[in-house]
Structure formats: structure tokens, C-alpha cells
Design a protein around this motif. Structure first.
Motif, PDB file in Angstrom:
ATOM      1  N   GLN A 119       0.828  -1.202   0.000  1.00  0.00           N
ATOM      2  CA  GLN A 119       0.000   0.000   0.000  1.00  0.00           C
ATOM      3  C   GLN A 119       0.866   1.258   0.000  1.00  0.00           C
ATOM      4  OE1 GLN A 119      -2.477  -0.508   3.451  1.00  0.00           O
ATOM      5  NE2 GLN A 119      -3.917  -1.874   2.400  1.00  0.00           N
ATOM      6  N   ARG A 120       1.904   1.265   0.809  1.00  0.00           N
ATOM      7  CA  ARG A 120       2.806   2.421   0.855  1.00  0.00           C
ATOM      8  C   ARG A 120       3.476   2.624  -0.508  1.00  0.00           C
ATOM      9  NH1 ARG A 120       2.283   1.110   6.064  1.00  0.00           N
ATOM     10  NH2 ARG A 120       2.733   2.654   7.656  1.00  0.00           N
ATOM     11  N   GLN A 123       1.296   4.283  -2.914  1.00  0.00           N
ATOM     12  CA  GLN A 123       1.125   5.702  -2.587  1.00  0.00           C
ATOM     13  C   GLN A 123       2.403   6.506  -2.829  1.00  0.00           C
ATOM     14  OE1 GLN A 123       0.081   5.327   1.536  1.00  0.00           O
ATOM     15  NE2 GLN A 123      -2.039   4.766   1.108  1.00  0.00           N
ATOM     16  N   ARG A 125       5.215   6.097  -1.205  1.00  0.00           N
ATOM     17  CA  ARG A 125       5.925   6.272   0.063  1.00  0.00           C
ATOM     18  C   ARG A 125       6.971   5.177   0.232  1.00  0.00           C
ATOM     19  NH1 ARG A 125       4.358   9.919   3.155  1.00  0.00           N
ATOM     20  NH2 ARG A 125       5.193   9.031   5.074  1.00  0.00           N
TER      21      ARG A 125
END
Length: 161
Positions: A119-120, A123, A125
Motif C-alpha cells: 500500500q505504501r 502511494q 511512500r
């Protein structure tokens, strides 16, 4: 440290404490270049980076300086200063420090972390784990990998393909 010492060297505070103080970071002897390389490795997604050196060579200072310099708007950082615990406790620390919901009893911890990492990444990140004094963890990377299990990581990855 005596005030005479501080006065003699015109210091406002003691330069040597129990923990390294970034205000006294010395970039000479390639330390500045190493810090820059570490910074770029994190931001350029170079994967796992290991810094090794003799006792007192400045590895802890490099970890602390890197932690200070990483852009928090791009990086989710976990700094484990002295991991005197095993693989399971490291994974539990990552889950807690990143504010993740712990998995249900019996579910692999690594799946929760793998999902959060994916997920990071989606995004834009970076997830960064700095483990200072990693040799104190008492487990070799091979034992750690066996414990968390490549099949658990693969199962999580398969859900996102």
C-alpha cells in the motif's frame, strides 16, 4: 565534564554523551559521502543496505543522521536502536510503530507488514527500517527468513498481482 574543559575548548555543551549527538557529526573520512549514499539508496529504492564497520567508527551516528535527514512526507521510518529481541518481536515492533492493525491470532505477522508495504509503495511512500546494532538481535537473516516464511510473503504478493 568539567566547566574548565568546556571553557578551554569554547564549547557550549559536552560533545560526547552516551548517545551520539548529530550537532557534532563529522563529515570527514568519507562519512558525509556515506550518509549521502545512504540517503540516495533510501529515496531511490535500492532495497536492503547494510553498513558494517569497526566499533566506534560512527555507524550509530550515521543511522541517527539518516533518520534526521529523511523527508517525513515521503518516508515512514522505524528506528530500532538496540534490537535485543528475535524476529517475531521485530515484526511486532514494525506493526506497532507503523500503526497497523495486528493480525488475528494464528495469522502470520509478515502478511500484515507485506500488505502495508504494498500500500505504501502504491502511494509513492518509502518504508524504512533502521536497525542499529543488528548483530545483537541474536538471529541470522537466514533464520529470520525461515521464521517469517517466503510462502507467507508470496501469498500476500499474489493478492496484489
Amino acid at each position: 565534564m568539567s566547566s574548565l574543559y568546556l571553557e578551554h575548548f569554547r564549547l557550549g555543551e559536552a560533545p560526547f554523551g552516551i548517545t551520539p549527538n548529530g550537532k557534532f557529526f563529522f563529515e570527514g573520512q568519507a562519512r558525509g559521502a556515506i550518509l549521502d549514499a545512504l540517503h540516495h539508496a533510501v529515496l531511490d529504492e535500492d532495497g536492503i543496505v547494510v553498513v558494517v564497520g569497526e566499533v566506534g567508527s560512527g555507524k550509530t551516528m550515521l543511522c541517527r543522521m539518516l533518520a534526521e535527514r529523511l523527508p517525513r512526507d515521503q518516508v515512514d521510518l522505524v528506528y530500532l536502536a538496540n534490537p535485543s529481541f528475535g524476529p517475531r518481536e521485530i515484526l511486532q515492533s514494525l506493526i506497532a510503530d507503523w500503526g497497523l492493525q495486528p493480525p488475528a491470532e494464528g495469522q502470520p505477522l509478515v502478511l500484515t507488514i507485506q500488505e502495508a508495504l504494498l500500500q505504501r509503495h502504491a502511494q509513492g511512500r518509502r518504508a524504512v527500517v533502521l536497525i542499529d546494532e543488528a548483530h545483537a538481535a541474536g538471529e541470522t537473516p537466514e533464520v529470520f527468513w525461515t521464521d517469517v516464511g517466503p510462502s507467507a510473503a508470496q501469498a500476500s504478493w499474489d493478492r496484489y498481482r
